[in-house]
Design an enzyme around this catalytic site. Structure first.
Site, PDB file in Angstrom:
ATOM      1  N   GLY A  87       0.631  -1.272  -0.020  1.00  0.00           N
ATOM      2  CA  GLY A  87      -0.079  -0.131   0.062  1.00  0.00           C
ATOM      3  C   GLY A  87       0.802   1.091  -0.062  1.00  0.00           C
ATOM      4  CB  ALA A  88       1.797   3.905   1.448  1.00  0.00           C
ATOM      5  N   GLY A 125       5.924   4.629  -8.527  1.00  0.00           N
ATOM      6  CA  GLY A 125       6.681   3.351  -8.602  1.00  0.00           C
ATOM      7  C   GLY A 125       5.628   1.974  -8.727  1.00  0.00           C
ATOM      8  CG  HIS A 126       3.531   0.940  -5.527  1.00  0.00           C
ATOM      9  ND1 HIS A 126       3.543   1.966  -4.404  1.00  0.00           N
ATOM     10  CD2 HIS A 126       4.023  -0.064  -4.827  1.00  0.00           C
ATOM     11  CE1 HIS A 126       4.109   1.745  -3.296  1.00  0.00           C
ATOM     12  NE2 HIS A 126       4.364  -0.044  -3.430  1.00  0.00           N
ATOM     13  CD  GLN A 140       7.665  -7.588   3.909  1.00  0.00           C
ATOM     14  OE1 GLN A 140       6.900  -8.435   3.334  1.00  0.00           O
ATOM     15  NE2 GLN A 140       8.342  -6.586   3.259  1.00  0.00           N
ATOM     16  CE  LYS A 178      12.393   1.855  -3.835  1.00  0.00           C
ATOM     17  NZ  LYS A 178      12.915   1.707  -2.383  1.00  0.00           N
ATOM     18  CG  ASP A 179      12.343  -3.072  -2.937  1.00  0.00           C
ATOM     19  OD1 ASP A 179      12.959  -2.601  -1.985  1.00  0.00           O
ATOM     20  OD2 ASP A 179      11.257  -2.757  -3.235  1.00  0.00           O
ATOM     21  CG  LEU A 210       8.958   7.655  -6.749  1.00  0.00           C
ATOM     22  CD1 LEU A 210       7.693   7.680  -7.635  1.00  0.00           C
ATOM     23  CD2 LEU A 210       9.188   9.002  -6.338  1.00  0.00           C
ATOM     24  CB  SER A 243       5.879   3.568   0.951  1.00  0.00           C
ATOM     25  OG  SER A 243       5.281   2.813  -0.062  1.00  0.00           O
TER      26      SER A 243
HETATM   27  O1  PAF Z   1       8.014  -4.958  -2.117  1.00  0.00           O
HETATM   28  C1  PAF Z   1       6.979  -4.894  -1.399  1.00  0.00           C
HETATM   29  O2  PAF Z   1       6.184  -4.127  -1.357  1.00  0.00           O
HETATM   30  C2  PAF Z   1       6.824  -6.049  -0.290  1.00  0.00           C
HETATM   31  O3  PAF Z   1       7.945  -6.713   0.041  1.00  0.00           O
HETATM   32  C3  PAF Z   1       5.978  -7.225  -1.083  1.00  0.00           C
HETATM   33  C4  PAF Z   1       6.865  -8.007  -2.092  1.00  0.00           C
HETATM   34  C5  PAF Z   1       4.557  -6.959  -1.304  1.00  0.00           C
HETATM   35  C6  PAF Z   1       5.909  -8.362   0.049  1.00  0.00           C
HETATM   36  O4  PAF Z   1       5.176  -8.000   1.377  1.00  0.00           O
END
Ligand code: PAF
Length: 273
Positions: A28-29, A33-34, A58, A146-147, A181, A183
């Site tokens: 969310g947020a 990027g999303h 996590q 980015k991740d 970007l 959150s």
């Molecule tokens: O990248 C994220 O927002 C989170 O790590 C994910 C992949 C949604 C898992 O909770």
């Protein structure tokens, strides 16, 4: 757009599905990027499903789980405007039960870089992603570059568990001044935001050095650290795309990764070369 909150409802809706599904898991947020992930999913699939779930497993003790930005109403509007078909909004109790079976990130790749300072973080990520992918059964699932470490580990999990989904890597979206970007950018004060620009500046310097033919990773990392100083640096690393350490940048097969703390906010960024 249908908004669904339980795995059972999702299962019922998808029971007869024969269409291709593009899936974007998020916490969310939502930001640009999303939106770029959702747009790509929209272009490439019949149905688009987005999940919003702030996954507790996590986050480590003392991290920002309780204050993680929440913008449920705005997120719904964004999803609607982006042509999302199903927004999946589960609660923790729908996802986790007692006596959990979980996925364990591999020893080296899961416990270096971000995993070194956040042990168990990637176990939580892989576990929830496995659960979500099994619930949605998408044709393609979209994750941001980015991740990069998360993306690498998810791709590895999908391969090693013979999962029937294509992982699609989507480019990082940046502000005009270079800040990637995230959150978590909302946590930054104006002053800290300025400091955070050192991250993209260090990556730009690395890329300039490489275009001048300097490929020695030690030399590049040292220059990057000078630029990042005096920020608290978790890591500055140059790896190949299998996340192995390298002495010289391999053009077409390298990633330069940075993670720093600005104020109390962890920020990460990278470039793929
Ligand atoms: O990248 C994220 O927002 C989170 O790590 C994910 C992949 C949604 C898992 O909770």
């Amino acid at each position: 757009m249908k908004i669904i909150s339980t795995p059972l409802e999702l299962k019922n809706i998808l029971r007869e599905n024969t269409k291709t599904i593009g899936f974007v898991p998020t916490m969310g947020a939502l930001h640009e990027g999303h939106i770029s992930l959702i747009k790509k999913a929209r272009e490439e699939n019949d149905l688009v499903i987005v999940s919003i779930f702030v996954n507790p497993t996590q986050f480590l003790k003392g991290e920002d789980l309780d204050k993680y930005p929440k913008k449920d109403e705005a997120d719904k509007v964004i999803c609607e405007l982006c042509g999302v078909d199903i927004l999946f909004f589960p609660k923790a109790d729908d996802i986790y039960g007692r006596d959990e079976v979980s996925i364990v990130a591999p020893n080296v790749r899961g416990f270096v870089l971000e995993g070194a300072s956040r042990p168990s973080h990637f176990n939580g990520v892989l576990t929830v992603v496995m659960k979500l992918l099994n619930m949605v059964s998408p044709t393609k699932a979209y994750f941001g570059k980015k991740d990069a470490q998360q993306l690498n580990l998810i791709s590895l999990m999908v391969k090693q568990f013979f999962m029937n989904v294509e992982v699609v890597a989507v480019d990082t979206v940046r502000e005009k001044d270079g800040l990637a970007l995230s959150s978590r950018n909302v946590y930054l004060s104006q002053e800290q935001r300025k400091e955070a620009l050192k991250i993209s500046a260090s990556l730009k310097e690395a890329s300039d050095m490489i275009s001048k033919g300097i490929l020695d990773t030690k030399q590049i990392k040292s220059k990057m650290m000078d630029i990042l100083s005096p920020l608290e640096i978790f890591y500055v690393e140059i790896l190949n795309r299998d996340f192995e350490y390298i002495y010289n940048v391999e053009i077409g097969n390298s990633i330069i990764l940075v993670e720093v703390k600005v104020g109390s906010t962890r920020l990460l960024d990278n470039i793929w070369l």
